[in-house]
Design an enzyme around this catalytic site. Sequence first.
Site, PDB file in Angstrom:
ATOM      1  CD  GLU A 331       0.145  -1.330   3.015  1.00 17.87           C
ATOM      2  OE1 GLU A 331       0.819  -1.407   4.036  1.00 17.87           O
ATOM      3  OE2 GLU A 331      -0.167  -2.315   2.331  1.00 17.87           O
ATOM      4  CG  ASP A 373      21.026  21.107 -34.167  1.00 18.48           C
ATOM      5  OD1 ASP A 373      21.887  20.642 -34.948  1.00 18.48           O
ATOM      6  OD2 ASP A 373      20.400  22.157 -34.400  1.00 18.48           O
ATOM      7  CG  ASP A 641      17.867  25.614 -29.370  1.00 15.59           C
ATOM      8  OD1 ASP A 641      17.818  25.136 -30.526  1.00 15.59           O
ATOM      9  OD2 ASP A 641      18.790  26.367 -28.998  1.00 15.59           O
ATOM     10  CG  ASP A 645      15.463  21.191 -32.822  1.00 13.53           C
ATOM     11  OD1 ASP A 645      15.903  20.486 -33.749  1.00 13.53           O
ATOM     12  OD2 ASP A 645      16.100  22.140 -32.319  1.00 13.53           O
ATOM     13  CG  ASN A 709       6.678 -12.356   5.239  1.00 13.88           C
ATOM     14  OD1 ASN A 709       7.671 -12.815   5.779  1.00 13.88           O
ATOM     15  ND2 ASN A 709       6.347 -11.076   5.312  1.00 13.88           N
ATOM     16  CG  ASN A 734       1.766  -5.038   6.006  1.00 19.30           C
ATOM     17  OD1 ASN A 734       2.778  -5.194   5.338  1.00 19.30           O
ATOM     18  ND2 ASN A 734       0.671  -4.484   5.523  1.00 19.30           N
ATOM     19  CG  ASP A 738       3.402  -0.825   5.067  1.00 17.34           C
ATOM     20  OD1 ASP A 738       4.169  -1.424   4.292  1.00 17.34           O
ATOM     21  OD2 ASP A 738       2.184  -1.049   5.140  1.00 17.34           O
TER      22      ASP A 738
END
Length: 898
Positions: A331, A373, A641, A645, A709, A734, A738
């Site tokens: 999560e 370029d 630029d 392009d 696990n 858990n 986390d």
Amino acid sequence: MTRQLLAQLSRHLPYRLMHRDPLPDGKILKRTAVPASLSSACLRYGKASHAQLWAFFGSHPEGLNAREVAAARERHGENVIPGEQPAPWWRHLWRCYRNPFNLLLTVLGIVSYATEDGFAAGVIALMVVIATLLNFIQEARSTRAADALKAMVTNTATVRRVLNDLGEYDWLEIPIDQLVPGDIVKLAAGDMIPADLRVLSARDLFVAQASLTGESLPVEKVASTRHPDQTHALESDTLCFMGTNVVSGTAQAMVIATGANTWFGQLAGRVSGQESEPNAFQQGIGRVSMLLIRFMLVMTPVVLLINGFTKGDWWEAALFALSVAVGLTPEMLPMIVTSTLARGAVKLSKQKVIVKHLDAIQNFGSMDILCTDKTGTLTQDRIMLETHTDIAGNRCDRVLENAWLNSHYQTGLKNLLDVAVLEGLDEARAREAAACWQKVDEIPFDFERRRMSVVVSREAQTHQLICKGALEEILSVCTHARQGDDAVVLDAARLENVRRVTDELNRQGLRVVAVATRQLPARAGDYSRVDESDLILEGYIAFLDPPKESTAPALKALHASGIAVKILTGDSELVAAKVCRDVGLVTGDVVTGAGLDAMSDEALAALARRTTLFARLTPLQKERIVRLLREEGHVVGFMGDGINDAPALRAADIGISVDGAVDIAREAADIILLEKSLMVLEEGVLEGRRTFANMLKYIKMTASSNFGNVFSVLVASAFLPFLPMLPLHLLIQNLLYDVSQVAIPFDNVDEEQIRTPQRWNPADLGRFMLCFGPISSLFDIITFCVMWWVFQANVPEAQTLFQSGWFVVGLLSQTLIVHMIRTRRVPFLQSRAAWPLIVMTLLVMSVGIALPFTPLAGWLHLQALPLSYFPWLVGILAGYMVMTQWVKGIYTRRFGWQ
């Protein structure tokens, strides 16, 4: 407007993005895409006289004053389309919540509550709230950071405004969101159309409006309609629409609609609530997310069936399987991704790299080919006028004066060559030339002709056309050449001499621009491209753009980082090859644009793979090469630029431009460099790879830990007479795990992890999960054996001791895996995590060890562990770390370490 919104429009409406293939039969956008009243109003403005326009909008030829601007903004709002307006906080919060993992946890929480497991439901709710709020906070911060960065490169418009009560007016540069209906704006090649406009005056104005109509070719816009019977606004030749751009020519135009009232804004309002097509980064995250969800959906029923059949208590088995499902849900992934990208964007900004779209950071790190370029990238972008000669190569002031008049009187996009020419003539001669010659007309530059002309007059009876441009294009319209004071026929021998002289200049690294003239009888009408014929070649002006000192080491650094550099330039192959040699770039065979259009995609793709330098390319040829390299499986960046392009910038995986680029180039780019340097770019690429590496750490940790696990749970469920861990324990474990992951975005990254491009590879993730997951399972099984035989926790009455022992081992091994998998080196000795990650993991491990000894232990169904347990704990964890390090070495030698 944003690139994402254009993508949305391309998905939901029947047209393609700018510079993409045209629609079949030249169809334009469906008439029903916007209200008919809008089309009718636009047509009315398109056919109105200037006097009627002033009356419609309360404007004047000199522009609006401050009071009129304020009143117009009060009525119409800012010039911001709906998709760009910030969403309210509650909608943002909803978006942060509605990711697949939170929705899955919500379902599991509802099931827990319905089965009267209130505590489990509360823990799940807490996990969802924490994940959602952290994601909400991080996204809010990243949005503010991104907005602040984008504000540094905001596009502007040139608008005429009344400055004071005396009626004085001038042209001002203002952000485009400050435009209001009635404003008078100036347009030139390279400009984005900042709002819906009615053209008031124009000189060879051509606009690319494929983003609205799908037309691949630019269309001409004029001040007075040539087709009064037009029935649809997009067909009008006097109207320009927001989201399109000027390809060539100049114009002045009145703003007739802004923001949501523009044609583009109306379309945006109809699709802004719909999702855009996912980019490569989002697709990668999606594939990884679905891999983890599928794993959970497969393993959870297996856990349920094994526990149900072996223990006979299906209700308890269902609750345990539910908790396993929660434990397998990553999560925190959305929060980790968001915070890592935001941190990467902020760090990149300190290196003069502005990220317009956060998702672009991953593509930045994945890039393995950079197309760019030559001018301003390999060279200093500080062009100097080196010489001006006649056709024989002798210095000639007449050529310089003609070139100066051309650059001085043109009103289009002045490039660095024009600046160098204007600075090349001393002030006295410049004043004299300006006094003697008056401008009559001009024929603006475009990329098809690659030349531009001005028409000037010194005498009432004659006009002089002065044309300046690329050598081949000028020669194509010349029939004579200037030799002394005479015009002689440009025959084959003289043409051969011209090429010899210009080739020698090119070999010296000089860029050659030809200058030609033509005397014409004075006339009142406009001049056009047809008049660029029967010209007299006067000579050449040659420019030097020396290589940057930083280019050679930057190219070496990019090569060492696994990035191949390809030069795609419109310049001469001789000039480009000389510059490449000067900076140490090995080019091999040089390919020019001539003949590329006749090649098949397969042949050109094969040529692009082995070619480093392409010269004399058109804008669409650049785009085609970039597209074919992408189709070959490469992640391609394009750096440019100029207006030429823009097609390639849109075609690339990652468009890179600079702060001083033309509007359309900056709009098409994902990344803006505040300094046009390959060294800055290389630093940005490395930061992009660090960002990606930190995201990958969490995914690897989660995948391998979850697999281990579940495997441990399956083994324990099959042989133990009780659950190896209560659902409550799994949920708390858990939650604590986390929390320890929150600091991953701030972690250090080993240098070897950023030496090569980083890419999403779900198959590699699956292999990693299968290799490292069982290691933790092995030591979990050792823990089971220790608790069963050493501590005699082998009967249901002693299950609390067994569960407490595995709870501590499981939490500590899960937390240690953060440090083991974050690096291919030996953790703590050869590679240390950043201090926030160290602090968080130490805190979580301390809490995990302390919980069985606290007053909460009884409530949590845990019990204090005997002191004799802790030597076993240290031994198990030490063995786990040693074996993980050993497997890492084998895995790295076999598959590498991304």
